[in-house]
Scaffold this motif. Structure first.
Motif, PDB file in Angstrom:
ATOM      1  N   VAL A 159       0.858  -1.188   0.000  1.00 29.82           N
ATOM      2  CA  VAL A 159       0.000   0.000   0.000  1.00 29.82           C
ATOM      3  C   VAL A 159       0.891   1.232   0.000  1.00 29.82           C
ATOM      4  CG1 VAL A 159      -1.727   1.297   1.308  1.00 29.82           C
ATOM      5  CG2 VAL A 159      -1.855  -1.206   1.207  1.00 29.82           C
ATOM      6  N   THR A 160       0.669   2.125  -0.950  1.00 24.48           N
ATOM      7  CA  THR A 160       1.494   3.331  -1.056  1.00 24.48           C
ATOM      8  C   THR A 160       0.612   4.565  -1.225  1.00 24.48           C
ATOM      9  OG1 THR A 160       1.750   3.307  -3.484  1.00 24.48           O
ATOM     10  CG2 THR A 160       3.271   1.945  -2.207  1.00 24.48           C
ATOM     11  N   PHE A 161       1.171   5.691  -0.797  1.00 28.45           N
ATOM     12  CA  PHE A 161       0.465   6.972  -0.916  1.00 28.45           C
ATOM     13  C   PHE A 161       1.415   8.013  -1.498  1.00 28.45           C
ATOM     14  CE2 PHE A 161      -1.586   4.684   2.500  1.00 28.45           C
ATOM     15  CZ  PHE A 161      -2.938   4.924   2.304  1.00 28.45           C
ATOM     16  N   ASN A 162       0.898   8.870  -2.363  1.00 28.23           N
ATOM     17  CA  ASN A 162       1.657  10.007  -2.884  1.00 28.23           C
ATOM     18  C   ASN A 162       1.212  11.272  -2.167  1.00 28.23           C
ATOM     19  OD1 ASN A 162       2.650   8.139  -4.662  1.00 28.23           O
ATOM     20  ND2 ASN A 162       1.842   9.108  -6.506  1.00 28.23           N
ATOM     21  N   ALA A 163       2.116  12.243  -2.113  1.00 25.30           N
ATOM     22  CA  ALA A 163       1.758  13.532  -1.515  1.00 25.30           C
ATOM     23  C   ALA A 163       2.493  14.651  -2.228  1.00 25.30           C
ATOM     24  CB  ALA A 163       2.098  13.548  -0.029  1.00 25.30           C
ATOM     25  N   PRO A 188       1.599  -1.652   7.240  1.00 26.97           N
ATOM     26  CA  PRO A 188       2.638  -0.711   6.839  1.00 26.97           C
ATOM     27  C   PRO A 188       2.309  -0.066   5.500  1.00 26.97           C
ATOM     28  CG  PRO A 188       3.329  -2.910   6.274  1.00 26.97           C
ATOM     29  CD  PRO A 188       1.983  -3.052   6.953  1.00 26.97           C
ATOM     30  N   ALA A 189       2.914   1.071   5.238  1.00 28.11           N
ATOM     31  CA  ALA A 189       2.730   1.742   3.947  1.00 28.11           C
ATOM     32  C   ALA A 189       4.009   2.495   3.606  1.00 28.11           C
ATOM     33  CB  ALA A 189       1.540   2.696   3.998  1.00 28.11           C
ATOM     34  N   THR A 190       4.135   2.865   2.339  1.00 26.89           N
ATOM     35  CA  THR A 190       5.228   3.721   1.897  1.00 26.89           C
ATOM     36  C   THR A 190       4.615   4.996   1.339  1.00 26.89           C
ATOM     37  OG1 THR A 190       6.590   1.800   1.334  1.00 26.89           O
ATOM     38  CG2 THR A 190       7.247   3.923   0.411  1.00 26.89           C
ATOM     39  N   PHE A 191       5.115   6.137   1.790  1.00 27.88           N
ATOM     40  CA  PHE A 191       4.591   7.438   1.378  1.00 27.88           C
ATOM     41  C   PHE A 191       5.613   8.103   0.463  1.00 27.88           C
ATOM     42  CE2 PHE A 191       2.267   6.322   5.093  1.00 27.88           C
ATOM     43  CZ  PHE A 191       1.048   6.969   5.036  1.00 27.88           C
ATOM     44  N   PHE A 192       5.218   8.328  -0.783  1.00 30.93           N
ATOM     45  CA  PHE A 192       6.090   8.986  -1.759  1.00 30.93           C
ATOM     46  C   PHE A 192       5.777  10.481  -1.745  1.00 30.93           C
ATOM     47  CE2 PHE A 192       6.250   4.618  -3.036  1.00 30.93           C
ATOM     48  CZ  PHE A 192       7.547   4.447  -3.515  1.00 30.93           C
ATOM     49  N   LEU A 193       6.716  11.269  -1.225  1.00 29.28           N
ATOM     50  CA  LEU A 193       6.505  12.699  -1.031  1.00 29.28           C
ATOM     51  C   LEU A 193       7.376  13.508  -1.980  1.00 29.28           C
ATOM     52  CD1 LEU A 193       6.761  12.774   2.887  1.00 29.28           C
ATOM     53  CD2 LEU A 193       4.801  12.095   1.472  1.00 29.28           C
ATOM     54  N   THR A 194       6.854  14.620  -2.449  1.00 34.97           N
ATOM     55  CA  THR A 194       7.698  15.539  -3.206  1.00 34.97           C
ATOM     56  C   THR A 194       8.555  16.334  -2.222  1.00 34.97           C
ATOM     57  OG1 THR A 194       6.144  17.397  -3.191  1.00 34.97           O
ATOM     58  CG2 THR A 194       5.936  15.785  -5.004  1.00 34.97           C
TER      59      THR A 194
END
Length: 289
Positions: free
Chosen positions: A89-93, A113-119
């Protein structure tokens, strides 16, 4: 699919040896020296490994190649290569953090758990949010600094986007094991050449099997039901799900935050386990006969 990638031909070439006499900063020299030194740099930068909090259950997936980070090079990695009923499960921001508290709360409740892809721009604007995600035990991925179309940039411009975002994530104060050597291209637009550039900087490209499209909002014709359906329709061993934590154009409704409880409940009912992408960084030791 995940597939092994050989190191670029110049990984151990005279170009690599030139770092000895190069007067530029050590970090830049190591990055320029190729993925071998870049991976070493990333490993040393992490310091002591910080275990995820109790809210996050980490269980390794049985990857077929079992080579760790370098096995992810040379591919856009839209599916984890595994036979297990697992999903990432991943999230972008890039916009705001309107749905973050609800998302973190549900992940904690489900021990997922998750991975958050942030700018990098997001990290600069919301450093406390970066620290909150890391403190909850989740991974942080690189989503470029300003979310441009990479095809419109020069190679140097693309490198600056990746390096600046990594610097911003670290400057926000996320320590330990949170900042990962994972990169996700803006708009999901990849090319073999651009992937090679990212790999040369020490990052594996992690894309997605499906996007819920919750980011479109009700104005874009999306509903919570449709977001859930899109996630479950793409379900398969090793699927990578992409969602977003915020809303664009000043909106505060975050469909993905509303859809997440239903998605996680359905995954559990179908016998799927949510895994931490960081487990792919450590090759799995083969079981003894």
């Amino acid at each position: 699919m995940l597939k092994g990638g050989a190191l670029p031909a110049d990984g151990w070439s005279m170009h690599s040896l030139s770092v000895i006499t190069d007067r530029r900063p050590l970090t830049w020299r190591l990055l320029r020296a190729g993925p071998v030194f870049a991976v070493l740099l990333w490993t040393l930068a992490q310091g002591p490994v910080v275990q995820p909090t109790e809210a996050v259950a980490v269980h390794p997936a049985a990857t077929v190649d079992g080579k760790g980070l370098r096995a992810l090079f040379g591919s856009e990695n839209r599916v984890i290569r595994t036979r297990e009923r697992v999903i990432a499960v991943t999230f972008n921001a890039a916009w705001n953090d309107a749905g973050l508290d609800n998302i973190l709360g549900e992940l904690a409740r489900r021990r997922a758990p998750a991975t958050f892809f942030l700018t990098g721009d997001f990290a600069d604007r919301y450093p406390a949010v970066v620290r909150k995600i890391a403190a909850a035990g989740h991974g942080l991925g690189n989503h470029s600094f300003s979310h441009p179309y990479f095809k419109d940039l020069t190679e140097a411009g693309r490198q600056r986007e990746v390096v600046a975002a990594d610097r911003a994530l670290r400057a926000a104060g996320a320590g330990g094991r949170a900042v990962t050597p994972f990169f996700r291209f803006p708009y999901g637009e990849t090319s073999p050449a651009h992937i090679r550039e990212v790999n040369a900087l020490g990052f594996a490209d992690i894309e997605f099997t499906t996007d819920t499209n919750g980011w479109k909002g009700t104005e874009g014709g999306m509903t919570v039901d449709r977001a859930v359906d899109r996630a479950l329709d793409a379900l398969r061993p090793g699927a990578v799900l992409q969602m977003h934590i915020g809303a664009s154009q000043g909106r505060t409704e975050v469909i993905d935050a509303q859809a997440l409880p239903r998605i996680l409940k359905a995954l559990d009912a179908r016998g799927y386990r949510v895994i931490d992408l960081r487990t792919l960084l450590t090759p799995r030791t083969p079981a003894r006969a």
